[in-house]
Design an enzyme around this catalytic site. Structure first.
Site, PDB file in Angstrom:
ATOM      1  N   HIS A 176     -14.630  47.611  72.161  1.00  0.00           N
ATOM      2  CA  HIS A 176     -13.844  47.617  73.404  1.00  0.00           C
ATOM      3  C   HIS A 176     -13.461  46.185  73.761  1.00  0.00           C
ATOM      4  CE1 HIS A 176     -12.135  48.631  77.125  1.00  0.00           C
ATOM      5  NE2 HIS A 176     -13.055  49.412  77.636  1.00  0.00           N
ATOM      6  N   HIS A 179      -9.241  46.026  79.207  1.00  0.00           N
ATOM      7  CA  HIS A 179      -9.519  46.432  80.583  1.00  0.00           C
ATOM      8  C   HIS A 179     -10.262  45.389  81.416  1.00  0.00           C
ATOM      9  CE1 HIS A 179      -9.270  50.891  79.102  1.00  0.00           C
ATOM     10  NE2 HIS A 179      -8.196  50.172  78.826  1.00  0.00           N
ATOM     11  N   TYR A 181     -12.946  43.573  80.544  1.00  0.00           N
ATOM     12  CA  TYR A 181     -14.376  43.421  80.261  1.00  0.00           C
ATOM     13  C   TYR A 181     -14.596  42.188  79.374  1.00  0.00           C
ATOM     14  CZ  TYR A 181     -14.513  48.021  82.398  1.00  0.00           C
ATOM     15  OH  TYR A 181     -14.366  49.067  83.282  1.00  0.00           O
TER      16      TYR A 181
END
Length: 372
Positions: A176, A179, A181
């Site tokens: 990931h 977004h 992060y």
């Protein structure tokens, strides 16, 4: 979907696709969605069956909700699953087995929230907030700038998690990097003010992500797929851009592909919007064109609105997927990830392929409270 015959839908969506050493039976992916149904970070039988229901209804690939890598500052909740520790990994092994029994394929998504962490929250309440420069998404200094030792520890944590995924029988792994992060905080100039090798231009800002990808690649088999998810937008910063131009995007993706990424999962809020002026290509279309790697598109597929509007009280309606089919027919991107539509109806793909669109259950905010 009145303008799309069942034959056309099937011809476009039910095409096998090879992703590194993995063969997918069709082009539909379940998008990762945080659910918080894993007390103590351990996924149970309800989580296993939640994913297995989608596999049984034909979804070609499931990408799990984000799972915390083995680092004290990785998380923000006691109910988000971990991807480390004997108990959590045993739970994930059972999830993978359930999905495989249902005929599906599954990858865990590996996650560290970085500066999104709230001080005092579980799973490790006294863990610090850390990020490339200690800056929150709004630019305030509210955490600690990561040291080289922090960076090295995080790279190792991702590699360990990737190796665990392969050992447990998963079909690949997703990192990931979107977004807002941790990895994305390095990629975005607004939160990365470093003056060392990990900051500055897009090459420096991509270094941390590329080292993670390379370490994961070294820890798994050569044909074990690694997907990298990224986004331009950040939570509450929807106009943010990691890459202002196609040239910057090409540089970033090239570094990640060279490090070992097999695919790019391009997170947008509406899949049909163009990414750069002068072209109708969406972000996934640009990623495929610039990198030569498979690309996964996502964003409000099959629904009339985006996720934030649902939680503001606007009911989502089932919509035509004609534009999606048009883009996939010309191979703008290779795979499409479906999120809320599959959350609302586990049999979404099965019904779409059979032309039973009138039977679809649209997503509504109440579904967040259960593993439907």
């Amino acid at each position: 979907m009145p303008t799309n015959s069942v034959e056309r839908v099937r011809d476009i969506l039910v095409r096998p696709f090879s992703l590194a050493g993995l063969t997918l039976p069709n082009r539909v992916v379940m998008a990762p969605m945080t659910r918080e149904f894993s007390p103590g970070g351990v996924p149970g039988e309800d989580v296993a069956q939640y994913y297995a229901r989608r596999a049984a209804a034909g979804v070609g690939l499931i990408i799990t909700e984000g799972t915390y890598v083995g680092h004290d500052s990785a998380g923000n909740s006691a109910r988000v699953p971990h991807f480390h520790g004997d108990e959590a990994l045993a739970g994930w092994s059972a999830v993978a087995e359930a999905v495989h029994r249902a005929g599906g394929r599954i990858m865990p998504q590996l996650w560290h929230v970085g500066m999104d962490r709230t001080a005092g929250n579980p799973p490790v309440p006294d863990a610090p907030r850390i990020g490339p420069s200690g800056l929150a998404l709004d630019g305030t200094k509210s955490g600690r700038e990561m040291t080289q030792a922090d960076i090295d520890n995080l790279v190792a944590a991702y590699a360990t998690a990737a190796a665990s995924a392969e050992a447990l029988g998963f079909d690949g792994v997703e990192i990931h990097g979107g977004h807002g992060y941790l990895i994305d905080q390095f990629l975005w100039a607004h939160t990365n003010r470093r003056t060392d090798a990990y900051g500055g231009d897009i090459v420096g800002r991509t270094r941390f992500a590329a080292q993670i990808v390379a370490a994961c690649r070294e820890s798994v088999s050569a044909d074990f797929p690694i997907s990298f998810r990224f986004s331009q937008w950040k939570m509450n910063h929807y106009q943010a851009r990691v890459a202002d131009t196609p040239q910057e995007l090409q540089t970033m993706l090239g570094l990640l592909a060279d490090a070992g990424a097999d695919a790019f999962h391009c997170s947008t809020r509406r899949f049909h919007l163009p990414e750069f002026e002068g072209s109708d290509l969406n972000l996934a279309g640009w990623a495929k064109k610039l990198s030569g790697k498979p690309a996964i598109s996502v964003g409000s597929v099959g629904l009339s609105n985006e996720f934030l509007q649902v939680f503001q009280g606007e009911q989502a309606k089932v919509t035509d997927i004609g534009e999606l089919l048009d883009r996939m027919e010309r191979d703008e991107f290779d795979l499409v990830a479906v999120g809320r539509a599959l959350l609302g109806d586990p049999e979404w793909l099965e019904k779409v392929l059979a032309g039973r669109v009138e039977e679809l259950t649209p997503f509504h905010a109440g579904l967040v409270g259960s593993l439907h």
